[in-house]
Design a protein around this motif. Structure first.
Motif, PDB file in Angstrom:
ATOM      1  N   PRO A  51       5.829  15.447   8.432  1.00 41.18           N
ATOM      2  CA  PRO A  51       5.084  15.074   7.220  1.00 41.18           C
ATOM      3  C   PRO A  51       5.739  13.926   6.444  1.00 41.18           C
ATOM      4  O   PRO A  51       5.046  13.061   5.903  1.00 41.18           O
ATOM      5  N   ILE A  52       7.050  13.899   6.419  1.00 41.90           N
ATOM      6  CA  ILE A  52       7.747  12.816   5.727  1.00 41.90           C
ATOM      7  C   ILE A  52       7.439  11.485   6.404  1.00 41.90           C
ATOM      8  O   ILE A  52       7.156  10.484   5.746  1.00 41.90           O
ATOM      9  N   PHE A  53       7.461  11.465   7.738  1.00 37.72           N
ATOM     10  CA  PHE A  53       7.155  10.244   8.479  1.00 37.72           C
ATOM     11  C   PHE A  53       5.725   9.800   8.223  1.00 37.72           C
ATOM     12  O   PHE A  53       5.461   8.623   7.989  1.00 37.72           O
ATOM     13  N   ILE A  54       4.772  10.725   8.258  1.00 34.81           N
ATOM     14  CA  ILE A  54       3.362  10.383   8.055  1.00 34.81           C
ATOM     15  C   ILE A  54       3.130   9.843   6.646  1.00 34.81           C
ATOM     16  O   ILE A  54       2.478   8.815   6.463  1.00 34.81           O
ATOM     17  N   VAL A  55       3.682  10.504   5.648  1.00 35.82           N
ATOM     18  CA  VAL A  55       3.513  10.053   4.265  1.00 35.82           C
ATOM     19  C   VAL A  55       4.163   8.681   4.072  1.00 35.82           C
ATOM     20  O   VAL A  55       3.592   7.792   3.416  1.00 35.82           O
ATOM     21  N   THR A  56       5.332   8.478   4.647  1.00 41.14           N
ATOM     22  CA  THR A  56       6.008   7.184   4.531  1.00 41.14           C
ATOM     23  C   THR A  56       5.198   6.074   5.205  1.00 41.14           C
ATOM     24  O   THR A  56       5.071   4.971   4.664  1.00 41.14           O
ATOM     25  N   ALA A  57       4.642   6.359   6.382  1.00 40.14           N
ATOM     26  CA  ALA A  57       3.830   5.358   7.087  1.00 40.14           C
ATOM     27  C   ALA A  57       2.588   4.990   6.275  1.00 40.14           C
ATOM     28  O   ALA A  57       2.251   3.811   6.133  1.00 40.14           O
ATOM     29  N   ILE A  58       1.906   5.997   5.720  1.00 40.06           N
ATOM     30  CA  ILE A  58       0.718   5.738   4.896  1.00 40.06           C
ATOM     31  C   ILE A  58       1.096   4.904   3.673  1.00 40.06           C
ATOM     32  O   ILE A  58       0.394   3.951   3.316  1.00 40.06           O
ATOM     33  N   TYR A  59       2.202   5.257   3.039  1.00 45.85           N
ATOM     34  CA  TYR A  59       2.657   4.525   1.853  1.00 45.85           C
ATOM     35  C   TYR A  59       2.956   3.062   2.193  1.00 45.85           C
ATOM     36  O   TYR A  59       2.569   2.157   1.462  1.00 45.85           O
ATOM     37  N   MET A  60       3.635   2.826   3.321  1.00 48.91           N
ATOM     38  CA  MET A  60       3.996   1.460   3.696  1.00 48.91           C
ATOM     39  C   MET A  60       2.753   0.639   4.035  1.00 48.91           C
ATOM     40  O   MET A  60       2.668  -0.539   3.676  1.00 48.91           O
ATOM     41  N   ILE A  61       1.773   1.249   4.714  1.00 48.87           N
ATOM     42  CA  ILE A  61       0.533   0.543   5.026  1.00 48.87           C
ATOM     43  C   ILE A  61      -0.205   0.188   3.742  1.00 48.87           C
ATOM     44  O   ILE A  61      -0.702  -0.926   3.573  1.00 48.87           O
ATOM     45  N   LYS A  62      -0.271   1.147   2.815  1.00 51.38           N
ATOM     46  CA  LYS A  62      -0.940   0.907   1.532  1.00 51.38           C
ATOM     47  C   LYS A  62      -0.262  -0.222   0.762  1.00 51.38           C
ATOM     48  O   LYS A  62      -0.934  -1.100   0.209  1.00 51.38           O
ATOM     49  N   GLU A  63       1.045  -0.233   0.736  1.00 54.44           N
ATOM     50  CA  GLU A  63       1.786  -1.290   0.038  1.00 54.44           C
ATOM     51  C   GLU A  63       1.545  -2.651   0.680  1.00 54.44           C
ATOM     52  O   GLU A  63       1.374  -3.649  -0.008  1.00 54.44           O
ATOM     53  N   ARG A  64       1.508  -2.696   2.002  1.00 55.17           N
ATOM     54  CA  ARG A  64       1.293  -3.971   2.699  1.00 55.17           C
ATOM     55  C   ARG A  64      -0.102  -4.511   2.407  1.00 55.17           C
ATOM     56  O   ARG A  64      -0.279  -5.702   2.151  1.00 55.17           O
ATOM     57  N   ILE A  65      -1.117  -3.620   2.433  1.00 57.90           N
ATOM     58  CA  ILE A  65      -2.491  -4.045   2.131  1.00 57.90           C
ATOM     59  C   ILE A  65      -2.575  -4.540   0.695  1.00 57.90           C
ATOM     60  O   ILE A  65      -3.166  -5.573   0.411  1.00 57.90           O
ATOM     61  N   SER A  66      -1.961  -3.802  -0.219  1.00 57.68           N
ATOM     62  CA  SER A  66      -1.958  -4.196  -1.633  1.00 57.68           C
ATOM     63  C   SER A  66      -1.260  -5.536  -1.821  1.00 57.68           C
ATOM     64  O   SER A  66      -1.720  -6.383  -2.582  1.00 57.68           O
ATOM     65  N   HIS A  67      -0.164  -5.743  -1.125  1.00 56.71           N
ATOM     66  CA  HIS A  67       0.582  -6.999  -1.230  1.00 56.71           C
ATOM     67  C   HIS A  67      -0.254  -8.164  -0.702  1.00 56.71           C
ATOM     68  O   HIS A  67      -0.281  -9.242  -1.311  1.00 56.71           O
ATOM     69  N   ASN A  68      -0.960  -7.954   0.421  1.00 61.05           N
ATOM     70  CA  ASN A  68      -1.806  -9.016   0.986  1.00 61.05           C
ATOM     71  C   ASN A  68      -2.957  -9.363   0.049  1.00 61.05           C
ATOM     72  O   ASN A  68      -3.304 -10.533  -0.113  1.00 61.05           O
ATOM     73  N   LYS A  69      -3.573  -8.348  -0.585  1.00 58.39           N
ATOM     74  CA  LYS A  69      -4.664  -8.606  -1.524  1.00 58.39           C
ATOM     75  C   LYS A  69      -4.158  -9.401  -2.718  1.00 58.39           C
ATOM     76  O   LYS A  69      -4.818 -10.321  -3.192  1.00 58.39           O
ATOM     77  N   GLN A  70      -2.982  -9.056  -3.223  1.00 59.23           N
ATOM     78  CA  GLN A  70      -2.401  -9.776  -4.363  1.00 59.23           C
ATOM     79  C   GLN A  70      -2.090 -11.211  -3.977  1.00 59.23           C
ATOM     80  O   GLN A  70      -2.312 -12.138  -4.750  1.00 59.23           O
ATOM     81  N   LYS A  71      -1.610 -11.404  -2.745  1.00 62.51           N
ATOM     82  CA  LYS A  71      -1.289 -12.750  -2.269  1.00 62.51           C
ATOM     83  C   LYS A  71      -2.558 -13.600  -2.181  1.00 62.51           C
ATOM     84  O   LYS A  71      -2.554 -14.755  -2.584  1.00 62.51           O
TER      85      LYS A  71
END
Length: 124
Positions: A51-71
């Motif tokens: 569960p820690i791995f899955i939550v971390t992966a989801i969080y990192m994907i969300k952050e990357r998408i958010s960062h790309n949208k901001q860019k």
């Protein structure tokens, strides 16, 4: 408390609690019972990583998408700002050209005084 600190403390505490449980069971029970009793805490500690791995992966994907949208938004804002400045520069250039043209007419023909605001010329 900061959310990152809360996450770190909760993960650390969860991992340490499982380890503490294993230690207590091994030290209080005899050899055959402790081996059987330790199965549940060992399974919990092994399964804790998924569960820690899955939550971390989801969080990192969300952050990357958010960062790309901001860019993309920053790039769009920059392009709009450049367009606005270019338009303003063109207006300024055309106004300067008009003023230069009026000065040329006055220098060539001093008999006419130009009214730059209204565009009328009067003879003196």
């Amino acid at each position: 408390m900061d959310f990152k600190l809360i996450k770190t403390l909760s993960l650390e505490t969860g991992i340490q609690n499982v380890t503490l449980c294993i230690l207590v069971v091994q030290s209080t029970l005899g050899q055959p019972e402790s081996d059987l009793a330790i199965i549940a805490p060992m399974a919990a500690s092994i399964m804790l990583a998924f569960p820690i791995f899955i939550v971390t992966a989801i969080y990192m994907i969300k952050e990357r998408i958010s960062h790309n949208k901001q860019k993309e938004k920053d790039t769009t804002d920059l392009e709009e700002d450049i367009e606005c400045r270019v338009k303003q520069e063109r207006k300024t250039s055309s106004a300067v050209a008009e003023i230069d043209e009026i000065h040329k007419v006055e220098m060539i023909n001093p008999a006419f005084e130009g009214d730059a605001i209204n565009g009328h010329q009067t003879k003196t």
